[in-house]
Design an enzyme around this catalytic site. Structure first.
Site, PDB file in Angstrom:
ATOM      1  N   TYR A 122      41.614  37.036  33.334  1.00 40.02           N
ATOM      2  CA  TYR A 122      41.543  38.356  34.165  1.00 40.02           C
ATOM      3  C   TYR A 122      40.051  38.187  34.126  1.00 40.02           C
ATOM      4  CZ  TYR A 122      38.126  42.551  34.068  1.00 40.02           C
ATOM      5  OH  TYR A 122      38.159  43.451  34.810  1.00 40.02           O
TER       6      TYR A 122
ATOM      7  N   GLU B 151      37.107  42.982  40.883  1.00 37.14           N
ATOM      8  CA  GLU B 151      37.753  42.891  39.689  1.00 37.14           C
ATOM      9  C   GLU B 151      38.846  42.192  40.087  1.00 37.14           C
ATOM     10  OE1 GLU B 151      39.550  46.350  37.560  1.00 37.14           O
ATOM     11  OE2 GLU B 151      38.509  45.379  36.088  1.00 37.14           O
TER      12      GLU B 151
END
Ligand code: GDP
Ligand code: MN
Length: 381
Positions: free
Chosen positions: A101, A189
Site C-alpha cells: 500500500y 493512493e
C-alpha cells in the site's frame, strides 16, 4: 476532482509510474477487442468511484477475448454500492508476489506532504490502521525538499517491504511522489502497489484526486471531466458555473452558499417534501445568474415548484429579485416560484416581490414558511 482508476493510470503512465498495459471499454465488443489487442490473460475491472470493487465482484480475470467479453457482460450494468458500472478497464493480468500500500496526501495541520506505506496492501487500509498500526509507515515530506532517496529507502525498510527489491520499491515510491507533485494532486493512493514475479513494482490500482485550483497549469485535465458528465442538466449547469446536483424529488431549489442550500434541502425534507436538486448560485449572484439558474431548472421535467432561498451579504436581495422577476417574465416558467430573501437590501426586495406576488410568484417571510408553501404547491407533504 476524483479520477477513475483508468484516468489515474493514464496519468501515471505519462509521468513514468509503472502500470500494466490496458484499454478502456464501454461495451462487451470493446472488451473483446481490448483483450485481443493486449493478448494473454487480462483483468476486467469495473470503473466506479468506490473502493472494494474486487470484493463486490467488479474485478475478474479472463483467459482471452471470449472470456473477457463474458466477464464484461457480467460487470457492465452491475451496481456497486450504488454506483452503476458504465465503463471497464481491461488490462494485462499481473503475477502478484506481494501486495503493498502506498499513498501521498497533504497534511494540512503539519503543512507537509504525508506518505503512508505498508506491506499489508490489497486490503482495506483503514482496517490495517486500526488492527496493526505498526504495519503502516508514516513520513512527513517537506514539500520544498521533496522525497529524498534515503527517505524513500527508509520508508521501504520501516514498512517491511521485500528487502531484495528494496531499491526498486524506493524508486517506485519516488516516482509516485513525483506524480503527486507534478500533477498537482490532493491524493495519490495505490492499493495494491505490487511486486511481480519478475521483481517489478507496478501500480495495480490508482486513486487520484486532482486539485482543481491548479487546472490552469494543466489545461488538458479538463477532458477528464467529460467522463463524469452523464446528466445533461448537470452539464448545462457546469457550463454556466453553477453548482448543480440532480436529486430525486420535485421541489427545485436555488440558493446562495452551499450551507444555506443544504439546510434548505433539510427543511424541505422536514416538512414532508423532497428536493429535485441542489443548486448553489454562489456569492455575489446577480440578475444574470438568477436567470441562468432558473433556465437550467426549466430543463428538468421532475420540477413542480421552485424554492428560491437567498441570503444577501455581498449579494444584494433587490438585484436578485430583479433577476427573478425578469426571468419569470421572459422564460415563461412552467412552475410557481416561492421566494424567501433576507440580508442586504431585503426591504427593497420584499416591496418588489409584493408588487408582483401572485400564484406564480409566492413570497415567504421565513425559510420554514417557504419550505411549507413550496411542498404544498408540489402536492407533497
Ligand atoms: P478495489 O477492490 O476496488 O480496491 O480494486 P483493485 O484494483 O485494488 O483490485 C482488487 C484486487 O484484485 C487486488 O488487490 C488484486 O488482488 C486483484 N487483482 C487486480 N488486478 C489483478 C491482476 O492483474 N492479477 C491478479 N492476479 N489479481 C489482480
Ligand atoms: Mn484497490
Amino acid at each position: 476532482m476524483d479520477l477513475f482508476e483508468y484516468q489515474g493510470k493514464e496519468l501515471f503512465a505519462r509521468v513514468g509510474v509503472k502500470v500494466p498495459r490496458g484499454r478502456m471499454a464501454t461495451t462487451t465488443a470493446e472488451a473483446w477487442s481490448a483483450a485481443a489487442e493486449l493478448g494473454g490473460r487480462v483483468v476486467v475491472k469495473a470503473q466506479v468511484q468506490v473502493g472494494g470493487r474486487g470484493k463486490a465482484g467488479g474485478i475478474k480475470l479472463a483467459e482471452g477475448p471470449d472470456e473477457a467479453a463474458a466477464r464484461a457482460s457480467e460487470i457492465l450494468g452491475m451496481d456497486i454500492k450504488g454506483h452503476v458500472v458504465h465503463r471497464l478497464w481491461i488490462e494485462q493480468a499481473s503475477e502478484i508476489a506481494a501486495e503493498y500500500y502506498a499513498s501521498f496526501t497533504l497534511d494540512r495541520a503539519a503543512k507537509k506532504h504525508l506518505a503512508l506505506v505498508s506491506a499489508k496492501g490489497g486490503m482495506d487500509i483503514e482496517a490495517v490502521a486500526a488492527e496493526s498500526p505498526e504495519a503502516l509507515a508514516r513520513l512527513h515530506i517537506d514539500p520544498v525538499i521533496g522525497l529524498t532517496n534515503w527517505q524513500a529507502s527508509e520508508l521501504v525498510y520501516r514498512a517491511g517491504l521485500d528487502r531484495a527489491t528494496a531499491r526498486k520499491s524506493a524508486a517506485a515510491l519516488r516516482s509516485l511522489y513525483d506524480a503527486f507533485v507534478s500533477l498537482d494532486c490532493d491524493l495519490v493512493e495505490v492499493n495494491p502497489l505490487i511486486l511481480t514475479g519478475e521483481g517489478e513494482i507496478l501500480a495495480l490500482d490508482a486513486k487520484v484526486t486532482l486539485d482543481s485550483n491548479a487546472f490552469f497549469r494543466h489545461p488538458d485535465f479538463e477532458s477528464f471531466r467529460e467522463a463524469f458528465t452523464v446528466d445533461p442538466i448537470e452539464a448545462m449547469a457546469r457550463e454556466r458555473d453553477l453548482n448543480f446536483i440532480k436529486l430525486d424529488g420535485s421541489v427545485g431549489i436555488i440558493g446562495n452558499g452551499a450551507g444555506l442550500v443544504m439546510s434548505t434541502l433539510d427543511l424541505v425534507s422536514l416538512v414532508g417534501g423532497s428536493a429535485s436538486n441542489f443548486l448553489d448560485v454562489g456569492g455575489g449572484a446577480g440578475e444574470e445568474t438568477m436567470k441562468s439558474a432558473l433556465e437550467v431548472l426549466t430543463h428538468d421535467p421532475s420540477v413542480r415548484v421552485v424554492l428560491i432561498n437567498i441570503f444577501g451579504g455581498i449579494t444584494r436581495c433587490d438585484q436578485v429579485t430583479g433577476g427573478i422577476i425578469e426571468a419569470a417574465r421572459i422564460l415563461d416558467l412552467p412552475w410557481p416560484l416561492v421566494v424567501r430573501l433576507d440580508g442586504t437590501n431585503a426591504e427593497q426586495a420584499r416591496v418588489m416581490l409584493a408588487e408582483v406576488a401572485s400564484d406564480r410568484i409566492v413570497p415567504a417571510a421565513t425559510m420554514r414558511e417557504a419550505a411549507e408553501k413550496a411542498v404544498a404547491l408540489a402536492g407533497e407533504g
